[in-house]
Design an enzyme around this catalytic site. Structure first.
Site, mmCIF file in Angstrom:
data_model
loop_
_atom_site.group_PDB
_atom_site.id
_atom_site.type_symbol
_atom_site.label_atom_id
_atom_site.label_comp_id
_atom_site.label_asym_id
_atom_site.label_seq_id
_atom_site.Cartn_x
_atom_site.Cartn_y
_atom_site.Cartn_z
ATOM 1 N N HIS A 1 1.782 3.874 7.463
ATOM 2 C CA HIS A 1 1.468 4.513 6.180
ATOM 3 C C HIS A 1 1.889 5.983 6.196
ATOM 4 O O HIS A 1 1.332 6.777 6.963
ATOM 5 C CB HIS A 1 -0.027 4.419 5.884
ATOM 6 C CG HIS A 1 -0.514 3.023 5.753
ATOM 7 N ND1 HIS A 1 -1.064 2.332 6.821
ATOM 8 C CD2 HIS A 1 -0.511 2.172 4.702
ATOM 9 C CE1 HIS A 1 -1.394 1.113 6.420
ATOM 10 N NE2 HIS A 1 -1.060 0.990 5.136
ATOM 11 N N ASP B 1 -0.170 6.566 11.628
ATOM 12 C CA ASP B 1 -0.495 5.248 12.160
ATOM 13 C C ASP B 1 0.748 4.383 12.339
ATOM 14 O O ASP B 1 0.652 3.209 12.677
ATOM 15 C CB ASP B 1 -1.527 4.531 11.284
ATOM 16 C CG ASP B 1 -0.976 4.111 9.920
ATOM 17 O OD1 ASP B 1 0.183 4.481 9.582
ATOM 18 O OD2 ASP B 1 -1.702 3.409 9.174
ATOM 19 N N SER C 1 0.807 -1.219 0.000
ATOM 20 C CA SER C 1 0.000 0.000 0.000
ATOM 21 C C SER C 1 0.839 1.267 0.000
ATOM 22 O O SER C 1 0.401 2.309 -0.508
ATOM 23 C CB SER C 1 -0.927 0.015 1.219
ATOM 24 O OG SER C 1 -0.180 -0.052 2.424
#
Length: 201
Positions: A175, A172, A13
């Protein structure tokens, strides 16, 4: 068809960054920051990151997503999902399995040059600090593979943590936000300077 050398970014991601909903296919992360810089140097850029992927997941799509593109340079960032999943109801990935899958990816591209990016963690809470041992094991694999391939390796974990403001880079812990992606892109440019000057085979 363009004959400009192709730099392909692969990973999870952190690389994906919604690239499949972006008309240019770049996403809104570090690849987006790097694309105009690399284009100005004469490179084409492709983003083949897929959110949630582990190295094992990447082996399943590698032929179609990466090998078929015949990239000249492949930049790889993968490993944090292997570290994160056991703490989020998922299965633990032994470091030996991570290394075996990573090696399989590299073996399928015998003519490409590589850029290795360490998986990284900017702890957002005390619980994430317990991931450090497993993360260090995965980072050691990346460093070893980079040495074997005589390829640049981005010390992303150390470099981003050294900036000293983890929440301002990755709220977080995993990310990056815009600031974090810019820092990662700057590191990529700094660590690949010599590679980008090499003639394409």
């Amino acid at each position: 068809m363009s004959t400009a050398p192709l730099v392909l970014f692969a990973g999870d991601s952190i690389t994906d960054c919604d690239r499949r909903t972006d008309p240019e296919g770049l996403g809104d992360g570090y690849v987006r920051v790097l694309a105009p810089i690399l284009a100005a140097e004469g490179f084409r850029v492709l983003n083949r990151g897929v959110s949630g992927d582990s190295a094992h997941d990447m082996t399943k799509r590698w032929e179609a997503d990466v090998v078929a593109e015949a990239p000249d340079v492949v930049s790889i960032l993968v490993g944090i999902n292997e570290v994160w999943r056991p703490h989020n109801g998922g299965v633990h990935t032994p470091t030996a399995d991570y290394e075996a899958d990573y090696r399989h990816l590299l073996e399928r591209l015998p003519n490409a040059r590589f850029v290795f990016i360490e998986p990284f963690l900017l702890p957002a809470n005390e619980g994430q600090r317990t991931w450090r041992g497993d993360l260090e094991d995965k980072i050691a694999v990346v460093r070893r593979l980079a040495a074997e391939h005589r390829a640049p390796v981005l010390p992303a974990d150390a470099a981003l943590n050294a900036l000293g403001d983890a929440p301002a880079l990755a709220p977080d812990g995993v990310h990056p936000n815009a600031n974090g992606h810019t820092a990662l892109a700057n590191l990529w440019i700094a660590e690949t300077a010599a590679l980008r000057k090499e003639p394409t085979p």
